[in-house]
Design an enzyme around this catalytic site. Structure first.
Site, PDB file in Angstrom:
ATOM      1  N   THR A  35       0.826  -1.224   0.000  1.00  0.00           N
ATOM      2  CA  THR A  35       0.000   0.000   0.000  1.00  0.00           C
ATOM      3  C   THR A  35       0.855   1.267   0.000  1.00  0.00           C
ATOM      4  O   THR A  35       0.340   2.346  -0.237  1.00  0.00           O
ATOM      5  CB  THR A  35      -0.951   0.037   1.223  1.00  0.00           C
ATOM      6  N   TYR A 141      -9.926  -5.578  12.700  1.00  0.00           N
ATOM      7  CA  TYR A 141      -8.816  -4.616  12.698  1.00  0.00           C
ATOM      8  C   TYR A 141      -8.505  -4.168  14.133  1.00  0.00           C
ATOM      9  O   TYR A 141      -7.366  -4.268  14.597  1.00  0.00           O
ATOM     10  CB  TYR A 141      -9.172  -3.404  11.817  1.00  0.00           C
ATOM     11  N   LYS A 145      -5.119  -5.059  16.562  1.00  0.00           N
ATOM     12  CA  LYS A 145      -4.250  -4.047  17.180  1.00  0.00           C
ATOM     13  C   LYS A 145      -4.212  -4.229  18.704  1.00  0.00           C
ATOM     14  O   LYS A 145      -3.165  -4.015  19.330  1.00  0.00           O
ATOM     15  CB  LYS A 145      -4.746  -2.648  16.817  1.00  0.00           C
ATOM     16  N   ASN A 170      -8.579   9.768  14.338  1.00  0.00           N
ATOM     17  CA  ASN A 170      -8.541   9.814  12.865  1.00  0.00           C
ATOM     18  C   ASN A 170      -7.458  10.759  12.370  1.00  0.00           C
ATOM     19  O   ASN A 170      -7.504  11.947  12.655  1.00  0.00           O
ATOM     20  CB  ASN A 170      -9.915  10.197  12.322  1.00  0.00           C
ATOM     21  N   HIS A 189     -10.853   6.483   3.059  1.00  0.00           N
ATOM     22  CA  HIS A 189     -10.957   7.409   4.191  1.00  0.00           C
ATOM     23  C   HIS A 189     -11.778   8.648   3.843  1.00  0.00           C
ATOM     24  O   HIS A 189     -11.754   9.132   2.713  1.00  0.00           O
ATOM     25  CB  HIS A 189      -9.558   7.816   4.675  1.00  0.00           C
ATOM     26  N   ILE A 207     -22.385   9.083   2.403  1.00  0.00           N
ATOM     27  CA  ILE A 207     -22.299   9.071   3.867  1.00  0.00           C
ATOM     28  C   ILE A 207     -22.805   7.700   4.335  1.00  0.00           C
ATOM     29  O   ILE A 207     -23.940   7.311   4.016  1.00  0.00           O
ATOM     30  CB  ILE A 207     -23.148  10.208   4.477  1.00  0.00           C
ATOM     31  N   ARG A 282     -21.612   1.329   7.399  1.00  0.00           N
ATOM     32  CA  ARG A 282     -20.469   0.458   7.079  1.00  0.00           C
ATOM     33  C   ARG A 282     -20.234  -0.481   8.266  1.00  0.00           C
ATOM     34  O   ARG A 282     -20.191  -0.010   9.412  1.00  0.00           O
ATOM     35  CB  ARG A 282     -19.235   1.325   6.823  1.00  0.00           C
TER      36      ARG A 282
HETATM   37  N1  UDP Z   1     -17.229   7.573   5.928  1.00  0.00           N
HETATM   38  C1  UDP Z   1     -18.317   7.887   5.105  1.00  0.00           C
HETATM   39  N2  UDP Z   1     -18.142   7.826   3.765  1.00  0.00           N
HETATM   40  C2  UDP Z   1     -16.954   7.477   3.176  1.00  0.00           C
HETATM   41  C3  UDP Z   1     -15.855   7.166   4.018  1.00  0.00           C
HETATM   42  C4  UDP Z   1     -16.029   7.223   5.390  1.00  0.00           C
HETATM   43  O1  UDP Z   1     -19.402   8.206   5.591  1.00  0.00           O
HETATM   44  O2  UDP Z   1     -16.881   7.429   1.933  1.00  0.00           O
HETATM   45  C5  UDP Z   1     -17.399   7.641   7.384  1.00  0.00           C
HETATM   46  C6  UDP Z   1     -17.130   6.321   8.099  1.00  0.00           C
HETATM   47  O3  UDP Z   1     -18.292   5.534   8.138  1.00  0.00           O
HETATM   48  C7  UDP Z   1     -16.662   6.804   9.473  1.00  0.00           C
HETATM   49  C8  UDP Z   1     -15.977   8.132   9.189  1.00  0.00           C
HETATM   50  O4  UDP Z   1     -16.432   8.541   7.889  1.00  0.00           O
HETATM   51  O5  UDP Z   1     -17.785   7.044  10.289  1.00  0.00           O
HETATM   52  C9  UDP Z   1     -14.477   8.042   9.157  1.00  0.00           C
HETATM   53  O6  UDP Z   1     -14.112   6.958   8.347  1.00  0.00           O
HETATM   54  P1  UDP Z   1     -12.616   6.682   7.887  1.00  0.00           P
HETATM   55  O7  UDP Z   1     -12.648   5.479   6.986  1.00  0.00           O
HETATM   56  O8  UDP Z   1     -12.027   7.936   7.332  1.00  0.00           O
HETATM   57  O9  UDP Z   1     -11.822   6.383   9.222  1.00  0.00           O
HETATM   58  P2  UDP Z   1     -12.068   5.279  10.383  1.00  0.00           P
HETATM   59  O10 UDP Z   1     -12.926   5.975  11.407  1.00  0.00           O
HETATM   60  O11 UDP Z   1     -12.702   4.073   9.772  1.00  0.00           O
HETATM   61  O12 UDP Z   1     -10.689   5.018  10.882  1.00  0.00           O
END
Ligand code: UDP
Length: 329
Positions: A35, A141, A145, A170, A189, A207, A282
């Protein structure tokens, strides 16, 4: 001091390499480039192409470069993917850590700065998460960790391997000079996806769920600038050079932003419309993750320089505008 940065070609690792070199450390990098990007690695670092699970290679680098401390960033790190492919996470992350700890023990390397995550906590009811909050990961994940943190803890007890585990909330933004930034393929992300939408590379961003138990129904996260995050790593190494006690710290800003608030702040920064669709939740996403970060401030003397979400998004936007195709450019 000779430092080995494992995963030093990735988004966060490459920012660590850059700052370590600026601070005068001698830096070697091990990365399998699955990656990561070779172009993200500062020219002054010695680069080794290889995998953390290859112990012969770890032994060779540690001995040749007389490594005294390890920064460990190499891991699979996507919550959603980990729910679908848990064994990938246990192999790459947990097995990788086991092999690394063997190599450290056999070569008498006694210091490790470890990239952990807020995902070790899972769904927490408290407004701010402290380091001693219960750990109940909602994804493989986060579970991997937490296992890695615990593996180091037991190796501290048995072999005197001292650690600082840093639980990232984040991470966002890019180096203020514009040299390096965030480039994942595929991108998952939030902030890069929002900015790719602002650039017109996506018709709309989705979203993931607006029916969470939060004020606007979208997930709340705590965003920290990547340079501030790396400052904490270097403070953590300096801490281990003068203190015998291992530590775990949250790294966040103690301020939460919802997905909708991130989109709104990005509209302000970019001046673009950024069309949005509402989709399904998600898998594996907790509703809210916001750090209590006093412990890092008190013990490490950590003081994040970026205080607003707009300031963080601005550096990401500068990078994305200048490098719309990422490192392929
Ligand atoms: N998210 C979203 N749409 C996207 C990508 C992320 O709504 O296309 C939301 C995701 O569900 C989470 C937040 O944004 O609530 C942050 O997600 P990200 O993958 O950036 O970081 P994570 O919290 O998974 O480490």
């Amino acid at each position: 001091m000779n430092v080995l940065v494992i995963g030093g070609a990735g988004y966060i690792g490459s920012h660590a390499v850059n700052k370590l070199i600026k601070k005068g450390y001698s830096v070697s990098v091990l990365d399998n480039l699955v990656t990561g990007h070779r172009d993200a690695v500062d020219q002054s670092a010695t680069f080794y192409l290889g995998d953390i699970r290859d112990k012969a290679m770890l032994n060779q680098i540690i001995q040749e470069e007389q490594i005294e401390a390890i920064f460990h960033f190499a891991a699979s790190s996507l919550v959603g993917e980990s729910v679908e492919k848990p064994l990938k996470y246990f192999n790459n992350n947990v097995v990788g850590m086991e092999v690394l700890l063997e190599a450290m023990q056999e070569n008498n390397v006694k210091k490790i700065i470890f990239s952990s995550t807020a995902a070790v906590y899972g769904d927490v009811q408290a407004p701010l998460i402290t380091e001693d909050a219960p750990k109940a990961p909602t994804s493989p994940y986060g579970e991997s960790k937490l296992m890695m943190e615990n593996m180091i803890k037991w190796c501290d007890l048995a072999h005197g391997i001292k650690f600082v585990s840093l639980r990232y909330f984040n991470v966002a933004g890019a180096l203020s000079t514009g040299e390096i930034g965030e480039d994942h393929d595929p991108e998952t992300h939030l902030i890069p996806i929002v900015l790719q939408t602002a650039l017109g590379q996506r018709d709309a961003m989705t979203i993931f769920g607006d029916d969470y138990n939060t004020p606007d129904g979208t997930c709340i996260r705590d965003y920290v600038h990547v340079e501030d995050l790396i400052d904490a790593h270097i403070l953590a190494l300096e801490y281990l050079n003068t203190n015998a006690e291992s530590q775990i710290f949250n790294l966040g800003s103690s301020t939460g932003y919802s997905v909708k608030e991130i989109v709104e702040a990005s509209r302000k920064v970019t001046g673009k419309e950024i069309p949005v669709k509402i989709g399904e939740r998600r898998a594996g996403d907790p509703a809210k993750l916001v750090a209590a970060s006093e412990k890092a401030r008190e013990i490490l003397g950590w003081k994040p320089a970026y205080e607003t979400i707009e300031g963080i998004i601005q550096t990401a936007w500068d990078w994305h505008e200048a490098n719309p195709e990422g490192y392929a450019n």
